[in-house]
Design an enzyme around this catalytic site. Structure first.
Site, PDB file in Angstrom:
ATOM      1  NE  ARG A   1      -3.761  -0.100   2.120  1.00  0.00           N
ATOM      2  CZ  ARG A   1      -4.668   0.127   1.347  1.00  0.00           C
ATOM      3  NH1 ARG A   1      -5.213  -0.940   0.508  1.00  0.00           N
ATOM      4  NH2 ARG A   1      -5.713   1.235   1.022  1.00  0.00           N
TER       5      ARG A   1
ATOM      6  CG  ASP B   1     -17.278  -1.594  -6.591  1.00  0.00           C
ATOM      7  OD1 ASP B   1     -17.452  -0.580  -7.643  1.00  0.00           O
ATOM      8  OD2 ASP B   1     -16.316  -1.658  -5.863  1.00  0.00           O
TER       9      ASP B   1
END
Length: 433
Positions: A187, A326
């Protein structure tokens, strides 16, 4: 989160009762004006006659897939099937937001759930969400329960954001993949640096301002073999609502991408996590186990993965375009646009019915499975992923079987105590096989 399969956080804890202002909810406009970037829906989009399953919540992407991070495993940006990939700057306009709030509150009374996700939804700005709450007050009716939630990477959170969330009782999900050495492995920010320290500052801001939140952890090759370490880390920080999302992405040939878990890894993670969590089950909530308990008790689980059909929510893109899931924001699944169509029309779209029915395609193994009444074939995303065929088994099928075999017994015993020894019929079948 949750997701929604990114399942966005929600539920009764995020509800606030609105008192309408001078405005009131009105019927949809007969002559809508398309917002910038919106594409008109062909007039021949077919609908089914009669009633259709209600759209019970919205997953709204005010900045689309645009994000202020550059996570190594992110699958949202740069997808070939992304209808908006050529548009680098995507923000929902005030007109689209007002149309969305007005029309959905007209349709959804007495309960409306707005969940915000991305990309990164906070990129829409604090003023956007301040306007959202104002519009909800304006178009809400007496007795209208409106729930707001958001899944965020936590990078932009400060006291101003926290004040809004606390005042209107929002529920937040914050992405945190574990301790710094784990989280920072994949990340990154746009400069390629780890983000753990900044995310923790955002979480501390929420704690300081008493904002309700949970933690969403993406399970990848960085952390899937460390369930005890992850759990102890979250527990030591006082995080008592946890959600774990398995990463499974595939290339065009169907081969797993490097960050993808194997089903064996995911199953082992869930079993070891359950063993670690069980003594703390009255103090710490883990969404997967909550949802499993709901299914065993005969209730509709909070995750769409365990529903019989995929039609509980829809996705609203930044320009008002609407999709059934989604993971399937693709032109071939587009249902309409908030500026073109009423929610009743969207609910009756043939495409929505077609997508919802994908989950009902029973694989031969599902037809004889002891756990079919719990998972109902799993998630279409994980069935479709490897070979692009909805008829396949869920990629994580063996993982589900492993955790169901371990957890159903103890959870059932607890539920029997709550139900006075009586259980719904599906659960009795499970216990006697």
């Amino acid at each position: 989160m949750h997701t929604c399969h990114f399942e966005a956080p929600g539920g009764p804890r995020c509800y606030h009762r609105v008192m309408p202002g001078n405005g009131s909810s009105t019927s949809p406009s007969l002559f809508p004006i398309l917002p910038p970037g919106a594409t008109a829906v062909p007039m021949d989009f077919s609908t089914l006659p009669g009633a259709a399953p209600r759209i019970t919540s919205l997953l709204i992407k005010p900045a689309s897939a645009v994000c202020n991070l550059d996570c190594a495993y992110c699958f949202y940006l740069d997808r070939d099937a992304d209808p908006y990939k050529e548009l680098p700057a995507r923000r929902m306009t005030s007109d689209t937001l007002e149309r969305l709030v007005d029309s959905y509150l007209f349709y959804s009374f007495p309960n409306a759930t707005f969940a915000f996700q991305g990309g990164e939804p906070t990129l829409a700005g604090l003023d956007f969400f301040t306007q959202l709450v104002r519009l909800q007050k304006q178009y809400g009716r007496p007795g209208h329960n409106i729930g707001n939630s958001m899944q965020t990477n936590g990078m932009l959170l400060d006291d101003n954001w926290a004040t809004l969330f606390r005042e209107y009782n929002w529920l937040l999900g914050v992405s945190l993949d574990g301790p710094q050495e784990v989280h920072d492995l994949y990340r990154f920010n746009k400069a390629g640096h780890g983000t753990h320290a900044q995310v923790m500052r955002g979480i501390e801001c929420l704690q300081r301002n008493k904002v309700d939140f949970n933690i969403l952890c993406v399970l990848s090759q960085a952390n899937v073999d460390r369930p005890k370490e992850l759990y102890k880390f979250y527990k030591s920080r006082g995080f008592d609502n946890l959600q774990f999302i398995p990463l499974a992405e595939f290339d065009e040939s169907g081969a797993p991408l490097p960050y993808t878990l194997t089903p064996e890894q995911y199953g082992r993670f869930l079993v070891e996590l359950f063993n670690e969590w069980w003594p703390d089950r009255r103090r710490i909530r883990i969404r997967f186990f909550d949802n499993l308990a709901e299914a065993l008790a005969g209730h509709k689980p909070g995750t769409c993965t365990m529903h019989e059909t995929c039609d509980s929510y829809v996705v609203v893109e930044y320009n008002g375009d609407i999709y059934p899931c989604d993971f399937f924001v693709e032109n071939s699944w587009k249902l309409g646009n908030v500026s073109d169509d009423s929610w009743s029309e969207i609910a009756r779209r043939t495409r929505r019915h077609s997508f919802a029915s994908k989950k009902t395609i029973a694989h031969p193994e599902c037809q004889i499975c002891d756990y079919q009444s719990i998972c109902h074939g799993g998630c279409p995303k994980f069935r479709h992923g490897p070979k692009r065929e909805f008829e396949d088994l869920d990629y994580f099928c063996s993982a589900y079987k492993a955790i169901f075999a371990r957890a159903c017994g103890p959870l059932s015993d607890d539920l029997k105590k709550l139900f006075g020894g009586k259980m719904p019929a599906p659960e009795r079948r499970l216990l006697t096989r």
